[in-house]
Design an enzyme around this catalytic site. Structure first.
Site, mmCIF file in Angstrom:
data_model
loop_
_atom_site.group_PDB
_atom_site.id
_atom_site.type_symbol
_atom_site.label_atom_id
_atom_site.label_comp_id
_atom_site.label_asym_id
_atom_site.label_seq_id
_atom_site.Cartn_x
_atom_site.Cartn_y
_atom_site.Cartn_z
ATOM 1 N N ARG A 39 0.809 -1.226 0.000
ATOM 2 C CA ARG A 39 0.000 0.000 0.000
ATOM 3 C C ARG A 39 0.842 1.276 0.000
ATOM 4 N NH1 ARG A 39 -3.524 -1.975 4.998
ATOM 5 N NH2 ARG A 39 -1.730 -3.364 5.193
ATOM 6 N N TYR A 390 32.518 33.726 -3.090
ATOM 7 C CA TYR A 390 32.644 32.262 -3.051
ATOM 8 C C TYR A 390 33.996 31.899 -2.444
ATOM 9 C CZ TYR A 390 33.530 27.464 -4.245
ATOM 10 O OH TYR A 390 33.851 26.135 -4.142
ATOM 11 N N SER A 429 37.493 44.343 -2.937
ATOM 12 C CA SER A 429 36.336 43.825 -3.661
ATOM 13 C C SER A 429 36.738 43.261 -5.011
ATOM 14 C CB SER A 429 35.327 44.950 -3.893
ATOM 15 O OG SER A 429 34.785 45.333 -2.668
#
Ligand code: UD1
Ligand code: MG
Length: 485
Positions: A39, A390, A429
């Site tokens: 089932r 990252y 940056s």
């Protein structure tokens, strides 16, 4: 110096008492988990279906252990190898080669129980909400009454569906159990159901099982038939009604799996709340069974805390966090982020929208902000990595600042390489750190620099073309195009 008396008293503590003649009543359990789970309509065998972070069958083992069961035999058959592999070392196994019914399943454990004289708990493998207290009450009643068989029943507040019904005479004496498929309309109206959890005396159970025949709608050897057989033989059979019907619910379909999961989740959340964790919206919070959370931590809505996760005190988790198999310290904030197989220290701030992947270790006080992905990297204390970065296969020293858009290029198309950034560095940056590369302690990397050579400590690395400014160039261009047009 210890006297002989004190040595004896010490040795008599705990389990060793039983070895010197005070016999501890033995309790063995047989869990039936060999069925085809038709089932469920699944390739995954029912005992392995995940439920709040653990396979369904593991809840039955836990309940048996907490009831003091000393020996657990699991009957396997359908997909036996997969079930055995998942529970290797946690129990013994009996093989039911053909699935001929629950009576036949228990019979498959007979050989392993040869010579065993004592109480035998029998449970299905699909009632994961059952708890140690309910099992203890069943066993206690069984022992006190001296019955040969005691079944655990429950009174459902709703239609009893496909459960077997407990039949009693007008005086309340148990007569037998009838399966829903074999029941008359009057029998179907009975609200007291068979939970498929029993306590038997062994070896009497096996003698009775030998008499069971598959004369029923399903052509199976029903364990339930033992109850009528014993009462007909004039043996004493008892039934104990479970205090809480919910703990007896069986899982036969995925609809029942979802129902049981939501009850189990509620139980997990209530336990956490009562231990001092604030769960802002329990209806929208998903916490697995083995998760630990410290006092005064708040879990905000739409949050998933999964697997083997431990979270400290006074943290703020969510909204919208997914944390799996991770360890998190105290006073840490994880907002709208994913954290999988990571270790975060105290006072760490993560998110919104950070993705911390396996192997990430973050020191105290570090900030990992929006759209930052970290994998297989150690980020020491008080690092700031606030946006769009990252960092993979790397080590970042304490007190370093990683500017927005910094990328560690860890993959050369064939192999992964490491980036090492020292303590107190300033990475401008949009720096591109091409691994393998090492930035010494206290060094600066100028913004937008692709760095593929090591940078010594305390130095500045600039790797970009000088800016050229052509004065009046734009103005001349506009004038030229308007004279042409
Ligand atoms: C069973 C009971 C029913 C009870 C219900 C409670 C019988 C005949 N019926 O029905 O009275 O109300 O549980 O949940 O016992 N299994 C085997 N080998 C087999 C068949 C089954 O090991 O040959 C195992 C299954 O894997 C399962 C358990 O036995 O874990 C119960 O089987 P299932 O088919 O779920 O029985 P139910 O229809 O739920
Ligand atoms: Mg069942």
């Amino acid at each position: 110096m210890l006297s002989l008396n004190s040595v004896i008293t010490t040795r008599m503590g705990g389990a060793s008492l039983w070895r010197i003649g005070v016999s501890k009543p033995s309790l063995t359990a047989v869990i039936m988990a060999a069925g085809k789970s038709t089932r469920m309509k699944s390739r995954l065998p029912k005992p392995l279906h995940p439920l709040c972070g653990k396979p369904l069958l593991s809840y039955l083992l836990d309940a048996c252990k907490s009831a003091g069961v000393s020996r657990i035999i699991v009957v396997v058959g359908h997909e036996a190898e997969r079930v055995q592999e998942a529970f290797h070392g946690q129990c013994e196994f009996a093989l039911q080669e053909e699935q001929l019914g629950t009576g036949h399943a228990v019979m498959s454990a007979r050989q392993l129980l040869d010579g065993y004289e004592g109480d035998l708990l029998v449970l299905p493998g699909d009632t994961p909400l059952i708890d140690g207290d309910t099992l203890c009450k069943l066993v206690e009643h069984h022992r006190k009454s001296g019955a040969l068989a005691t079944l655990l029943s429950a009174i459902l507040p709703h239609d009893a569906g496909m459960y077997g019904r407990v039949l009693r005479d007008p005086g309340g004496k148990v007569l037998g159990v009838v399966e829903a498929k074999d029941a008359t309309p009057e029998q179907l109206a009975v609200r007291e159901i068979n939970t498929s959890i029993y306590c038997f005396k062994s070896p009497a159970l096996f003698d009775a099982l030998q008499e069971v025949r598959p004369n029923n709608a399903q052509g199976e050897y029903y364990l339930t038939d033992v109850i009528a057989l014993l009462t007909q033989q004039g043996q004493s059979v008892e039934a104990v009604v479970a205090d809480d019907w919910q703990v007896t619910l069986g899982v036969n379909t995925r609809v029942e799996l979802a129902d049981v999961a939501s009850r189990l989740r509620r139980r997990i959340l209530e336990k956490l709340m009562l231990s001092g964790v604030t769960i802002v919206d329990p209806a929208n919070t998903y916490i697995d069974a083995d998760v630990q959370i410290g006092q005064d931590t708040t879990v905000h809505p739409n949050t998933y805390i999964l697997g083997n996760t431990a979270i400290g005190e006074e943290c703020e988790i969510g909204p919208m966090a997914r944390i799996e198999n991770s360890q998190i310290g105290n006073r840490t904030i994880v907002l709208a982020s994913q954290v999988v197989e990571c270790r975060l220290g105290d006072g760490v701030r993560v998110g919104p929208f950070a993705n911390l992947r396996p192997g990430t270790v973050v020191g105290n006080g570090t900030k990992i902000g929006d759209f930052v992905e970290v994998k297989n990297a150690v980020i020491e204390e008080n690092v700031s990595m606030a946006h769009l970065t990252y960092v993979g296969d790397a080590h970042v020293g304490a007190n370093t600042n990683i500017g927005a858009g910094t990328i560690t290029c860890n993959y050369d198309g064939k192999r992964k390489h490491r980036t090492i950034i020292g303590k107190g560095c300033f990475i401008g940056s949009h720096a591109t750190l091409i691994a393998p590369v090492e930035i010494g302690d206290g060094a600066y990397v100028a913004a937008a620099s692709p760095i593929n050579e090591n940078v010594p400590p305390d130095s500045l690395a600039i790797a970009r073309c000088r800016q050229v400014v052509k004065e009046e160039w734009a103005k001349r261009r506009r004038e030229q195009s308007s004279s042409e047009g």
